[in-house]
Design an enzyme around this catalytic site. Structure first.
Site, short mmCIF file in Angstrom:
data_model
loop_
_atom_site.label_atom_id
_atom_site.label_comp_id
_atom_site.label_asym_id
_atom_site.label_seq_id
_atom_site.Cartn_x
_atom_site.Cartn_y
_atom_site.Cartn_z
N ILE A 13 0.85 -1.20 0.00
CA ILE A 13 0.00 0.00 0.00
C ILE A 13 0.88 1.25 0.00
O ILE A 13 0.62 2.22 -0.71
CB ILE A 13 -0.95 0.01 1.22
CG1 ILE A 13 -1.89 -1.21 1.18
CG2 ILE A 13 -1.76 1.30 1.27
CD1 ILE A 13 -2.73 -1.40 2.43
N TYR A 205 -2.60 -10.42 15.59
CA TYR A 205 -2.54 -9.35 14.58
C TYR A 205 -3.69 -8.36 14.78
O TYR A 205 -3.48 -7.15 14.84
CB TYR A 205 -2.59 -9.96 13.17
CG TYR A 205 -2.75 -8.93 12.07
CD1 TYR A 205 -1.70 -8.10 11.71
CD2 TYR A 205 -3.97 -8.80 11.40
CE1 TYR A 205 -1.86 -7.14 10.71
CE2 TYR A 205 -4.13 -7.85 10.39
CZ TYR A 205 -3.07 -7.03 10.05
OH TYR A 205 -3.23 -6.09 9.06
#
Ligand SMILES: NC(=O)c1ccc[n+]([C@@H]2O[C@H](COP(=O)([O-])OP(=O)(O)OC[C@H]3O[C@@H](n4cnc5c(N)ncnc54)[C@H](O)[C@@H]3O)[C@@H](O)[C@H]2O)c1
Ligand SMILES: [Zn+2]
Length: 391
Positions: A13, A205
């Site tokens: 990204i 996570y």
């Protein structure tokens, strides 16, 4: 000229964002540790080593770890805004590399926020008592994730909107995939998930992403810095690390299809997700930087698709026959459905996804054709099994 620091800016990204911000007239600095799992040993398996592509695009590249105060001190020089993308990214892997994930994601964010404060001033000295401490930046954006929701919003045909709990191992072992209504026990259907749904992170996570967004929002409120957390859904597109076994499903499936190997589809393939193109994800970061508001937003296309349908679409786009892996395998902690309600991002950030999936997958396939053959690895699944986390 305004200077923006992108942490993890050499990643998937971040690379798209860096190019976008340079084109929009910002001075862009990237700080990235170039972790081998993403970039390959000694460089990059998919793109050129050490961010050469970013330098060509006009960004400044610093190699360094966001947990290092010294690296941050240099990285933050003359910076007005930060987009914090640096993270260890992998839901399954986070369940057996717990300390690494907590260190990079939580300690990394903590170190960044600490570095945004000026060095401690002794009260009274230089007549600064009672003054605002003067945070170094005017804008903060942090990448969060749909994983903070756990199971997306649910709808029971009998009871209406419901919050569904995590599916139990026994349920999954029976191949009974749909989450059940907590009131009547009937299988629920997925519904668009709003940002105010209670968080229910199911992996280290996800916990670390929730912590990151809360730390950034809390810091922003305390010091009067507009702070935005973007909850990305499944981001796909050119530049996604193909050799990384923990990477997103679109890249993994594409790499498998290209290699003529079966595509691993968990459960029955009817789980629904939302795939958002990386160019849209980068645009969302840009809008968040410009907005001057604070908030938490879903960044998604609003057009859900099942994993099985996505595999079919990818196979058609890549032009290879789809061979499916043995079905019925599952992973503990996997979410059955997560669909986004995109109204808040549209209303407050002015963000609406623009790249249709068909076009986006076409661009992914085109990009794939130009990449050296990357052998997809089994590692991820074997490791999960070794820790008793897969079925
Ligand atoms: N890709 C997705 O589908 C998705 C979905 C939800 C959220 N996100 C979030 O978006 C962000 C960017 O994800 P991405 O897909 O571009 O991942 P990526 O792995 O391609 O990029 C992350 C970058 O961070 C760098 N990095 C890792 N640890 C670092 C450290 N200690 N110091 C400095 N740099 C470090 C890596 O080298 C890598 O270049 C992450 O925070 C991720 O959690 C991504
Ligand atoms: Zn019910």
């Amino acid at each position: 000229m305004e200077r923006i620091l992108i942490t993890g800016g050499a990643g998937f990204i971040g690379s798209h964002l860096a190019e976008r911000l340079v084109a929009a007239g910002y001075a862009v600095r990237v700080v990235d540790a170039f972790v081998p799992q993403v970039h390959g040993e000694g460089g990059c398996s998919v793109r050129e080593p050490r961010g050469a592509w970013l330098e060509r695009a006009g960004a400044e590249v610093m190699v360094g770890d966001v947990r290092s105060p010294e690296v941050l001190r240099r990285a933050l020089r003359d910076v007005q805004g930060v987009v914090h993308l640096a993270a260890a990214v992998g839901v399954g892997q986070s369940m057996y590399r717990i300390a690494d994930y907590a260190a990079v994601n939580m300690q990394g964010t903590a170190a960044l926020l600490q570095a945004l404060l000026p060095a401690q001033r002794v009260a009274g000295k230089g007549g600064r008592r009672g003054r605002e401490p003067g945070v170094r930046v005017r804008r903060l954006v942090v990448a969060s994730s749909m994983s903070v929701y756990g199971e997306g919003a649910g709808h029971c045909p009998a009871c209406g909107p419901v919050t569904v709990a995590a599916r139990k191992r026994e349920q999954l072992e029976h191949g009974d995939w749909e989450p059940k209504c907590p009131h009547c026990g009937v299988a629920t259907e997925p519904a668009p998930t709003r940002e105010d749904k209670a968080a229910d992170p199911r992996s280290i996570y996800a916990i670390s992403k929730l912590a990151q967004e809360q730390m950034v929002r809390c810091f922003g409120q305390a010091y009067g810095v507009p702070a935005v957390a973007l909850r990305f859904f499944n981001v796909y597109g050119p530049g996604q690390a193909l050799g990384n076994p923990y990477t997103g499903v679109a890249a993994l499936f594409s790499a498998r299809l290209r290699a003529g190997e079966p595509v691993p589809i968990f459960e029955d393939g009817r789980q629904q997700r939302d795939f958002i193109n990386v160019r849209d994800a980068a645009r969302a970061c840009h809008l968040a930087l410009q907005s001057g508001i604070s908030g938490t937003f879903n960044i998604a296309s609003g057009e859900p698709v099942t994993i099985a349908a996505l595999a079919e679409e990818l196979a058609a786009t890549v032009g290879r026959p789809l061979r499916k892996d043995r079905g019925g395998a599952f992973r503990i902690g996997d979410v059955r459905h997560c669909l986004a309600d995109t109204a808040a991002a549209a209303g407050q950030l002015g963000f609406r996804a623009e790249v249709p999936r068909r076009q986006g997958l076409g661009e992914l396939a085109e990009w794939l054709e130009r990449q050296p053959e990357v052998r997809p690895v089994q590692t991820a699944r074997e490791e999960l099994r070794a820790f008793g986390l897969g079925g």
